[in-house]
Write a protein that holds these residues in place. Structure first.
Motif, PDB file in Angstrom:
ATOM      1  N   LYS A  52       0.811  -1.218   0.000  1.00  0.00           N
ATOM      2  CA  LYS A  52       0.000   0.000   0.000  1.00  0.00           C
ATOM      3  C   LYS A  52       0.844   1.268   0.000  1.00  0.00           C
ATOM      4  CE  LYS A  52      -3.966   2.216   0.298  1.00  0.00           C
ATOM      5  NZ  LYS A  52      -5.008   2.108  -0.736  1.00  0.00           N
ATOM      6  N   ALA A  53       1.872   1.314   0.860  1.00  0.00           N
ATOM      7  CA  ALA A  53       2.581   2.579   1.057  1.00  0.00           C
ATOM      8  C   ALA A  53       3.974   2.327   1.602  1.00  0.00           C
ATOM      9  CB  ALA A  53       1.799   3.475   2.028  1.00  0.00           C
ATOM     10  N   VAL A  54       4.785   3.391   1.587  1.00  0.00           N
ATOM     11  CA  VAL A  54       6.057   3.418   2.270  1.00  0.00           C
ATOM     12  C   VAL A  54       6.013   4.580   3.266  1.00  0.00           C
ATOM     13  CG1 VAL A  54       7.095   4.813   0.426  1.00  0.00           C
ATOM     14  CG2 VAL A  54       8.564   3.575   2.025  1.00  0.00           C
ATOM     15  N   TRP A  55       6.391   4.296   4.528  1.00  0.00           N
ATOM     16  CA  TRP A  55       6.347   5.287   5.609  1.00  0.00           C
ATOM     17  C   TRP A  55       7.760   5.756   5.927  1.00  0.00           C
ATOM     18  CZ3 TRP A  55       1.829   6.977   8.037  1.00  0.00           C
ATOM     19  CH2 TRP A  55       0.664   6.239   7.781  1.00  0.00           C
ATOM     20  N   ILE A  56       7.940   7.089   6.055  1.00  0.00           N
ATOM     21  CA  ILE A  56       9.248   7.679   6.344  1.00  0.00           C
ATOM     22  C   ILE A  56       9.120   8.529   7.603  1.00  0.00           C
ATOM     23  CG2 ILE A  56      11.136   9.072   5.439  1.00  0.00           C
ATOM     24  CD1 ILE A  56       9.798   8.546   2.630  1.00  0.00           C
ATOM     25  N   PRO A  57       9.917   8.251   8.639  1.00  0.00           N
ATOM     26  CA  PRO A  57       9.763   8.982   9.895  1.00  0.00           C
ATOM     27  C   PRO A  57      10.515  10.312   9.897  1.00  0.00           C
ATOM     28  CG  PRO A  57      11.473   7.354  10.149  1.00  0.00           C
ATOM     29  CD  PRO A  57      10.953   7.202   8.737  1.00  0.00           C
ATOM     30  N   GLU A  58      10.344  11.049  10.981  1.00  0.00           N
ATOM     31  CA  GLU A  58      11.158  12.239  11.250  1.00  0.00           C
ATOM     32  C   GLU A  58      11.821  12.055  12.611  1.00  0.00           C
ATOM     33  OE1 GLU A  58      10.892  17.048  12.191  1.00  0.00           O
ATOM     34  OE2 GLU A  58       9.139  16.012  11.382  1.00  0.00           O
ATOM     35  N   ARG A  59      13.154  12.075  12.629  1.00  0.00           N
ATOM     36  CA  ARG A  59      13.909  11.937  13.869  1.00  0.00           C
ATOM     37  C   ARG A  59      15.091  12.896  13.831  1.00  0.00           C
ATOM     38  NH1 ARG A  59      13.604  11.861  17.495  1.00  0.00           N
ATOM     39  NH2 ARG A  59      15.396  10.741  18.319  1.00  0.00           N
ATOM     40  N   HIS A  60      15.565  13.290  15.001  1.00  0.00           N
ATOM     41  CA  HIS A  60      16.645  14.278  15.065  1.00  0.00           C
ATOM     42  C   HIS A  60      17.653  13.937  16.160  1.00  0.00           C
ATOM     43  CE1 HIS A  60      14.506  17.082  12.394  1.00  0.00           C
ATOM     44  NE2 HIS A  60      13.420  16.759  13.059  1.00  0.00           N
ATOM     45  N   PHE A  61      18.927  14.202  15.889  1.00  0.00           N
ATOM     46  CA  PHE A  61      19.983  14.309  16.895  1.00  0.00           C
ATOM     47  C   PHE A  61      20.194  13.041  17.724  1.00  0.00           C
ATOM     48  CE2 PHE A  61      17.660  18.553  16.986  1.00  0.00           C
ATOM     49  CZ  PHE A  61      18.345  19.055  15.895  1.00  0.00           C
ATOM     50  N   HIS A  62      19.967  11.883  17.135  1.00  0.00           N
ATOM     51  CA  HIS A  62      20.199  10.643  17.875  1.00  0.00           C
ATOM     52  C   HIS A  62      20.407   9.516  16.877  1.00  0.00           C
ATOM     53  CE1 HIS A  62      19.670   7.335  20.758  1.00  0.00           C
ATOM     54  NE2 HIS A  62      19.892   8.230  21.696  1.00  0.00           N
ATOM     55  N   SER A  63      21.208   8.529  17.280  1.00  0.00           N
ATOM     56  CA  SER A  63      21.468   7.400  16.387  1.00  0.00           C
ATOM     57  C   SER A  63      20.220   6.574  16.126  1.00  0.00           C
ATOM     58  CB  SER A  63      22.553   6.500  17.002  1.00  0.00           C
ATOM     59  OG  SER A  63      22.167   6.056  18.296  1.00  0.00           O
ATOM     60  N   PHE A  64      19.233   6.668  17.019  1.00  0.00           N
ATOM     61  CA  PHE A  64      17.992   5.919  16.859  1.00  0.00           C
ATOM     62  C   PHE A  64      17.063   6.681  15.907  1.00  0.00           C
ATOM     63  CE2 PHE A  64      13.816   4.294  18.260  1.00  0.00           C
ATOM     64  CZ  PHE A  64      14.067   2.936  18.233  1.00  0.00           C
ATOM     65  N   GLY A  65      17.073   6.295  14.645  1.00  0.00           N
ATOM     66  CA  GLY A  65      16.239   6.952  13.643  1.00  0.00           C
ATOM     67  C   GLY A  65      16.802   8.241  13.093  1.00  0.00           C
ATOM     68  N   GLY A  66      18.007   8.615  13.536  1.00  0.00           N
ATOM     69  CA  GLY A  66      18.535   9.932  13.191  1.00  0.00           C
ATOM     70  C   GLY A  66      18.913  10.137  11.745  1.00  0.00           C
ATOM     71  N   ILE A  67      18.906   9.087  10.926  1.00  0.00           N
ATOM     72  CA  ILE A  67      19.234   9.280   9.509  1.00  0.00           C
ATOM     73  C   ILE A  67      18.016   9.792   8.737  1.00  0.00           C
ATOM     74  CG2 ILE A  67      20.968   7.459   9.617  1.00  0.00           C
ATOM     75  CD1 ILE A  67      19.069   5.749   7.894  1.00  0.00           C
ATOM     76  N   PHE A  68      16.916  10.078   9.452  1.00  0.00           N
ATOM     77  CA  PHE A  68      15.710  10.588   8.797  1.00  0.00           C
ATOM     78  C   PHE A  68      15.325  11.956   9.372  1.00  0.00           C
ATOM     79  CE2 PHE A  68      15.168   5.885   8.943  1.00  0.00           C
ATOM     80  CZ  PHE A  68      15.277   5.628   7.578  1.00  0.00           C
ATOM     81  N   PRO A  69      16.198  12.969   9.247  1.00  0.00           N
ATOM     82  CA  PRO A  69      15.856  14.270   9.812  1.00  0.00           C
ATOM     83  C   PRO A  69      14.812  15.035   8.997  1.00  0.00           C
ATOM     84  CG  PRO A  69      17.956  14.409   8.686  1.00  0.00           C
ATOM     85  CD  PRO A  69      17.556  12.961   8.676  1.00  0.00           C
ATOM     86  N   ASN A  70      14.664  14.680   7.716  1.00  0.00           N
ATOM     87  CA  ASN A  70      13.701  15.383   6.868  1.00  0.00           C
ATOM     88  C   ASN A  70      12.980  14.371   5.976  1.00  0.00           C
ATOM     89  OD1 ASN A  70      12.303  16.942   4.964  1.00  0.00           O
ATOM     90  ND2 ASN A  70      13.782  18.605   5.118  1.00  0.00           N
TER      91      ASN A  70
END
Length: 680
Positions: A39-57
């Motif tokens: 159905k879809a692809v979901w992209i998160p927003e995370r900042h300033f931490h190794s946990f999810g931090g490669i998705f700042p935008n």
């Protein structure tokens, strides 16, 4: 049941190569999902931490991944709304909508990690209010409307999207990991819901989905047209043993990294060190594998999906990038696809976003606006465009001349839910113009909504006053019908859910502390009356701060008659200096005032705060200094002039009819200024 792919990469030490490999996995997984009917692809927003931090935008990666797919929905999961200005969010994602040829969906979240708010530090305190303000502004812009912002000269200016997005309506999700109030508020705005089993069981989620569906129905939305998405850590392979073997080490490392991130919210995690931390992670790993993930063989995972489908979930967002090597993840996608094919896709939803009538039908009576809207009755939370509208008959009007108020009862014709302390908007066409105001609800019993209105010169108030004075106008006729929307405001929802929790425990006496500033007394007064009426044995204290007059406010005499209430009035205006009496103080509420009730009474207390945002911030800072638990603090704030200057992400949404009126006023002011300059 629909299946989607969700990314949330974690690495304790991200090197450029490992980051590149993670982005490559996003590309490969997106291609596979698009080719195989996900159905879809979901992209998160995370900042300033190794946990999810490669998705700042998420917008940047969404635009990139859209070029590798043709039918897959491109979703933000989630945009942390209070970190951004709504105009920038709308502008970025409208661009992605063009690049993806109209495939954008957005989930919005309030945010929770204080470190993230280094981007917008003043917004952390009011992140939940800014979430819904931001959603409303983004929807407004997306549907062709305008919002008003201050420009570089500190003058209001209208903002619209250029170019407009391809989709006329933006599909919206609200993200909640388990808060009942957020599930209710998501339903009140007609949004879809994105949730997870991180901190809740399947049975907990069943209860919250029931709240969400009831909220949708109460606010005039069809629950069958909404998507309930559940994010799950997913790794499916040939059998359970192989799957668990592959995920054991990477998932435990992933959970260990998450503990470091959650320390900012739960300080007890600081105690998790050494062997204690290892046991905690092992326990969490076994919980995920057995109860809250799709990890194992296809048959085992099918049972998990069935259990979620039975409670109302109709989309699984498969979190696949939690540390397993990329080739194994791609291999697992084949088994996930086999699992997906065992469930028919959910029927397409045609109503997954709210159509705002202000922008689709400018001639609609609800889009009319009046400059006579009482500024002192401003709504704490906007909600009129997202809530059910109902014609209502004026059932009774009583005039209290001594206190200068009107008691009015309405009988709505449609099913509408409002709680004591919430607000309703009231609309009436008078002399060809739509007049409207907002009022806090006193009670809603036997199909009748009861409100108090202070007598003012505003046209709609005068209309009610004339009907109260002329008994012959009280019969049923077209002049006896108004339109209402509601209920708006979140403070009384805290009271509702707190009471529900207590019903499920051993009954014990509660202690309520209501703290109101200015017009915040309206919702607080009606809430405390509800408590005193329905729970007469409870202890209740009211702190009321008021500054605009030397005389006690109209509700003062009524409040004083509540014998079981401890009442403290604080008069803060300059003209009030020197006025004192029993429980009347010519000053602001201080930390010591609140400390005294905590010093003398040992019971745990629930604090309910309502008033201007600057007032709420002051009271919350007092409570923080007194070490009052955040779970015992509930608030609702009006964004006033003082605080609006510091909340960088706050925008005022202006309906088109009102835009034209304001534009005319600005032109008149400019002409007057030019005339004055010429005279000088």
């Amino acid at each position: 049941m629909d299946f989607s792919v969700l990314f949330f990469h974690s690495s304790v030490a991200i090197s450029s190569s490992s980051s590149s490999q993670s982005y490559q996995l996003c590309i490969d997984a997106t291609k596979y999902a698009d080719e195989n009917g996900f159905k879809a692809v979901w992209i998160p927003e995370r900042h300033f931490h190794s946990f999810g931090g490669i998705f700042p935008n998420p917008a940047v990666l969404a635009a990139f991944l859209s070029s590798f797919s043709s039918s897959l929905r491109i979703r933000a999961g989630s945009v942390v709304m209070p970190l951004h200005t709504p105009i920038r969010v709308a502008e970025e994602w409208a661009m992605v909508d063009h690049m993806s040829l109209g495939r954008v969906d957005i989930a919005f979240a309030p945010g929770w990690n204080p470190k993230d708010f280094a981007i917008a530090p003043t917004n952390y305190q009011f992140r939940k209010e800014l979430l819904y303000e931001g959603i409303h502004a983004v929807r407004t812009l997306w549907q062709g409307g305008s919002v008003s912002y201050y420009d570089g000269h500190k003058q209001p200016t209208k903002i619209s999207l250029f170019p407009p997005p391809i989709q006329k309506i933006l599909p919206v999700w609200v993200t909640s990991i388990g808060n009942e109030q957020t599930f209710w508020e998501a339903g009140a705005t007609g949004a879809n819901i994105l949730t997870a089993l991180l901190f809740q069981s399947v049975q907990d989620l069943r209860f919250r989905i029931d709240i969400y569906k009831k909220s949708l129905s109460y606010h005039g939305f069809d629950p069958t047209t909404r998507t309930i998405t559940c994010m799950l850590h997913t790794y499916v392979h040939v059998n359970d043993e192989v799957a668990i073997k592959h995920v054991h080490a990477p998932l435990k490392a992933y959970l260990s990294d998450s503990i470091d991130l959650w320390r900012s919210t739960w300080s007890d995690l600081d105690k998790a060190t050494g062997m204690c931390k290892d046991k905690l992670i092992e326990f969490a790993f076994m919980r995920y594998v057995k109860h809250t993930s799709i990890i194992g063989g296809v048959d085992k995972c099918e049972n998990m999906v069935k259990s979620l489908k039975d409670i109302g979930v109709n989309e699984i967002a498969c979190l696949i990038d939690f540390g397993v090597e990329s080739p194994l993840v791609m291999e697992s996608l084949h088994y996930i696809n086999e699992l997906k094919n065992r469930f028919p896709p959910a029927p397409p939803n045609s109503k997954i976003a709210i159509v705002d009538p202000h922008f689709l039908d400018p001639s609609s009576s609800s889009s009319s606006s009046s400059s006579s809207h009482p500024p002192h009755l401003a709504l704490p939370l906007r909600g009129g465009d997202d809530c059910v509208k109902s014609d209502a008959e004026i059932s009774d009007i009583q005039l209290d001349s001594d206190n200068g108020v009107l008691l009015i009862k309405f009988k709505p014709k449609n099913n509408i839910l409002v709680l004591p302390g919430q607000y309703i908007n009231i609309y009436k066409i008078l002399n060809g113009k739509t007049e409207w105001l907002s009022a806090s609800v006193v009670s809603y019993h036997h199909g009748l909504i009861e409100i108090f209105l202070r007598i003012t010169p505003f046209p709609l108030v005068q209309y009610f006053l004339n009907k109260a004075k002329n008994a012959e106008n009280k019969g049923e006729d077209n002049d006896n019908i108004v339109q209402i929307t509601g209920g708006h405001g979140r403070l009384s929802l805290s009271l509702l859910f707190q009471e529900k929790e207590e019903e499920e425990k051993i009954r014990k006496q509660q202690y309520y502390v209501f703290i109101a500033g200015g017009t915040g007394i309206s919702s607080v007064f009606n809430m405390l009356c509800h408590v005193l009426e329905n729970r007469p044995k409870e202890k209740v204290i009211l702190f009321y701060s008021y500054r605009k007059t030397t005389a006690p406010p109209p509700l003062h005499s009524t409040i004083c008659q509540l014998s079981s209430l401890q009442y403290h009035l604080f008069l803060t205006g300059k003209k009030n200096q020197g006025i004192e009496g029993d429980n009347i103080y010519p000053r602001r509420i201080t930390k010591d005032d609140i400390f005294q009730i905590n010093k003398n009474e040992k019971e745990e207390k629930q604090y309910y705060i309502s008033g201007p945002a600057s007032f709420v911030l002051d009271i919350k800072s007092h409570l923080k200094e007194l070490n009052i638990s955040r779970r015992n603090i509930h608030y609702e704030a009006v964004l006033d002039d003082k605080t609006q200057s510091t909340l960088i992400d706050f925008a005022v949404v202006i309906p088109p009819a009102q835009q034209q009126q304001q534009q005319q006023q600005q032109q008149q002011q400019q002409q007057q200024q030019q005339q004055q300059q010429q005279q000088q």
